[in-house]
Write a protein that holds these residues in place. Structure first.
Motif, PDB file in Angstrom:
ATOM      1  N   LEU A   1      15.379  -1.322  -5.983  1.00 55.87           N
ATOM      2  CA  LEU A   1      16.753  -1.820  -6.060  1.00 55.87           C
ATOM      3  C   LEU A   1      16.820  -3.083  -6.906  1.00 55.87           C
ATOM      4  O   LEU A   1      17.737  -3.247  -7.730  1.00 55.87           O
ATOM      5  N   GLY A   2      15.857  -3.983  -6.720  1.00 53.39           N
ATOM      6  CA  GLY A   2      15.844  -5.210  -7.500  1.00 53.39           C
ATOM      7  C   GLY A   2      15.715  -4.940  -8.987  1.00 53.39           C
ATOM      8  O   GLY A   2      16.427  -5.537  -9.819  1.00 53.39           O
ATOM      9  N   LEU A   3      14.825  -4.026  -9.359  1.00 51.70           N
ATOM     10  CA  LEU A   3      14.660  -3.674 -10.768  1.00 51.70           C
ATOM     11  C   LEU A   3      15.938  -3.055 -11.327  1.00 51.70           C
ATOM     12  O   LEU A   3      16.358  -3.368 -12.457  1.00 51.70           O
ATOM     13  N   MET A   4      16.554  -2.174 -10.553  1.00 50.42           N
ATOM     14  CA  MET A   4      17.800  -1.555 -11.001  1.00 50.42           C
ATOM     15  C   MET A   4      18.895  -2.596 -11.191  1.00 50.42           C
ATOM     16  O   MET A   4      19.656  -2.540 -12.173  1.00 50.42           O
TER      17      MET A   4
ATOM     18  N   ALA B   1       0.820  -1.221   0.000  1.00 54.08           N
ATOM     19  CA  ALA B   1       0.000   0.000   0.000  1.00 54.08           C
ATOM     20  C   ALA B   1       0.851   1.267   0.000  1.00 54.08           C
ATOM     21  O   ALA B   1       0.590   2.213   0.724  1.00 54.08           O
ATOM     22  N   GLY B   2       1.917   1.251  -0.786  1.00 55.79           N
ATOM     23  CA  GLY B   2       2.764   2.438  -0.903  1.00 55.79           C
ATOM     24  C   GLY B   2       3.860   2.546   0.130  1.00 55.79           C
ATOM     25  O   GLY B   2       4.537   3.577   0.208  1.00 55.79           O
ATOM     26  N   ASP B   3       4.086   1.510   0.927  1.00 51.27           N
ATOM     27  CA  ASP B   3       5.108   1.526   1.961  1.00 51.27           C
ATOM     28  C   ASP B   3       6.504   1.491   1.313  1.00 51.27           C
ATOM     29  O   ASP B   3       6.867   0.525   0.641  1.00 51.27           O
ATOM     30  N   TRP B   4       7.286   2.547   1.541  1.00 53.85           N
ATOM     31  CA  TRP B   4       8.594   2.617   0.911  1.00 53.85           C
ATOM     32  C   TRP B   4       9.605   1.655   1.521  1.00 53.85           C
ATOM     33  O   TRP B   4      10.666   1.410   0.937  1.00 53.85           O
ATOM     34  N   LEU B   5       9.291   1.077   2.659  1.00 51.75           N
ATOM     35  CA  LEU B   5      10.148   0.010   3.176  1.00 51.75           C
ATOM     36  C   LEU B   5      10.119  -1.209   2.255  1.00 51.75           C
ATOM     37  O   LEU B   5      11.066  -2.002   2.229  1.00 51.75           O
ATOM     38  N   LEU B   6       9.023  -1.361   1.505  1.00 49.45           N
ATOM     39  CA  LEU B   6       8.940  -2.413   0.488  1.00 49.45           C
ATOM     40  C   LEU B   6       9.290  -1.889  -0.893  1.00 49.45           C
ATOM     41  O   LEU B   6       9.948  -2.573  -1.682  1.00 49.45           O
ATOM     42  N   LEU B   7       8.865  -0.677  -1.214  1.00 50.71           N
ATOM     43  CA  LEU B   7       9.132  -0.138  -2.543  1.00 50.71           C
ATOM     44  C   LEU B   7      10.628   0.068  -2.789  1.00 50.71           C
ATOM     45  O   LEU B   7      11.107  -0.129  -3.917  1.00 50.71           O
ATOM     46  N   ALA B   8      11.366   0.464  -1.763  1.00 56.49           N
ATOM     47  CA  ALA B   8      12.798   0.717  -1.947  1.00 56.49           C
ATOM     48  C   ALA B   8      13.545  -0.536  -2.406  1.00 56.49           C
ATOM     49  O   ALA B   8      14.290  -0.496  -3.396  1.00 56.49           O
ATOM     50  N   PRO B   9      13.371  -1.697  -1.732  1.00 57.22           N
ATOM     51  CA  PRO B   9      14.057  -2.895  -2.245  1.00 57.22           C
ATOM     52  C   PRO B   9      13.521  -3.364  -3.590  1.00 57.22           C
ATOM     53  O   PRO B   9      14.269  -3.956  -4.374  1.00 57.22           O
TER      54      PRO B   9
END
Length: 471
Positions: free
Chosen positions: A367-370, A356-364
């Motif tokens: 990183l994975g996509l990068m 639900a938009g939590d950057w604790l999940l979005l950040a990794p």
């Protein structure tokens, strides 16, 4: 050993004109892909043809592969200058037909011609790099060319989105025509009339092209089916037809790829397999925008640009790799699939969670996509350079066109596999959050097999080409 070349050597004087022409053709092809994807929902509302929606992409990919496969013949027949002008004019003709299409049948015809011209442009960019630029600039030029897809990922959806919002989807296609005309004129004024590769065969590999087209259509048609048995059957037929191509190539006089390209014991065989595996590694990307919206509360625009991080990683790493490969090309080849594997493992661990938009999940996730994009970008210039250096002197055009043929086929095959994995994982049935979460895990986990195998193939590539691969 040639002195290391900087970016200034590539962009100044006549070299800069050549680089602009070759990179510009790839940019046209790539931007068009993303524009078309963005405006197609608006197109079907206007002219109908929803049942054939997916075939606008399928036929484009099929004819792009044919264009790439026919590039060696076009170069032999028309020379570098003529080949590039023909490719650009074909692309422009297809674009014009799309812009004027009164119904989906005409749109599909236009997309087919676009794909043929675009496939030529993409393969010619790699093939002519070797013809018009000195060897010490190959790595830089390849880095620039491969980075154009990352640039297109950023600007293509924006252009298409603006025209779609304005209800002017035809203008989205029209907007490409002045650039096509400009690059055609630039090529006509600057590229050489003839190629130094005077001894290359020009015979047309008709049977292989028929089998290749059938393989792509079988895989694509299977991926569009709703029945799992048909999905698996399409993939099985595609694999069988690829095996048939390998059998025909072993004894054919007119060839699709250079000799001994279908065995990993040879440098070219290992290199082509490495290219295919890297392309397979990134195919879960097609579902990432949907999964980010469903599981992580992202808007369509936000999800699209987060998914573009893979292309951004490829772009940045391609520029860096072209500078580093003079000293560390072997390490880059091995690091590429290793980073892509790390990225997919990270996505398998984090993407399935509901955030639900939590950057604790979005950040990794970012990183994975990068990491996936960076892995491909680091290895790519070195792989392409080694293909040039490993191919026989009489099959250089075949080797260059073969890279694009293998790459595009791997994308088509990987897209079909991604659709199969997502459907089997329940993205549509049961669907919802549970189906999206299951699909997120299995897409990342299943496709992690490609870079995992790629690490072993990369070691073989270094062993077979390490000495040759140093510019």
């Amino acid at each position: 050993m040639a002195a290391p070349a900087g970016w200034a050597d590539l962009v100044r004087g006549r070299n800069g004109v050549y680089a602009l022409a070759l990179a510009g053709g790839v940019t046209l092809h790539a931007v068009n892909m993303y524009i078309a994807t963005t405006v197609m929902p608006t197109v079907v509302v206007d002219i109908g043809g929803l049942d054939f929606y997916a075939w606008a992409t399928t036929l484009f990919v099929v004819t792009s592969i044919l264009g790439a496969a026919l590039t060696a013949t076009l170069l032999k027949t028309a020379g570098p200058r003529g080949a590039y002008v023909v490719a650009t004019l074909l692309f422009a003709l297809g674009t014009l037909v799309c812009s004027l299409a009164p119904d989906m049948a005409v749109m599909l015809a236009g997309r087919s011609v676009q794909g043929l011209g675009g496939g030529f442009l993409y393969a010619l960019a790699y093939g002519l790099t070797r013809v018009v630029l000195p060897e010490r600039l190959w790595g830089r030029a390849i880095g620039l060319i491969s980075a154009m897809f990352g640039v297109a990922t950023l600007i293509g959806p924006a252009i298409g989105g603006v025209f779609a919002e304005l209800g002017a989807w035809r203008a989205a296609f029209w907007s490409l025509l002045p650039f096509a005309a400009g690059f055609a004129l630039l090529a006509a004024a600057t590229l050489p009339r003839t190629s130094p590769d005077r001894n290359e065969r020009s015979a047309l590999p008709r049977l292989q092209l028929v089998l290749l087209t059938a393989a792509v259509l079988a895989v694509s048609a299977g991926s569009l089916a709703s029945d799992r048995a048909w999905i698996i059957a399409g993939l099985a037929v595609g694999v069988a037809l690829v095996a048939a191509i390998a059998a025909v190539e072993a004894r054919a006089g007119a060839r699709l790829l250079p000799r001994r390209s279908f065995g990993t014991a040879t440098p070219l065989g290992a290199l082509y397999l490495m290219i295919a595996l890297l392309m397979l590694s990134m195919q879960p990307e097609i579902f990432v925008p949907y999964l980010l919206q469903q599981l992580h509360g992202q808007s369509p625009l936000g999800a699209g640009y987060l998914a573009a991080l893979m292309a951004i990683g490829w772009t940045v790493a391609s520029f860096l790799s072209s500078r580093w490969q003079e000293r560390g090309g072997d390490r880059l080849v091995i690091a590429g699939p290793a980073l892509a594997l790390a990225g997919l493992v990270l996505l398998a661990a984090v993407l399935p969670a509901e955030g639900a938009g939590d950057w604790l999940l979005l950040a990794p996730i970012c990183l994975g996509l990068m990491l996936i994009g960076v892995g491909i970008g680091l290895a790519w210039p070195s792989l392409v350079t080694r293909v040039y250096q490993s191919a026989p002197a009489t099959e250089q055009d075949l080797a260059a066109g073969g890279m694009t043929t293998v790459q595009l086929f791997a994308i088509a095959f990987g897209t079909a596999c991604a659709g199969m994995v997502a459907n089997l994982a329940g993205i549509a049935e049961p669907g919802g959050l549970a189906g999206a979460s299951s699909a997120a895990f299995w897409l990342a986990a299943a496709f992690a097999a490609a870079p995992a195998l790629g690490i072993a193939v990369a070691v073989k590539v270094v062993r077979l080409t390490g000495r040759t691969g140093r510019a």
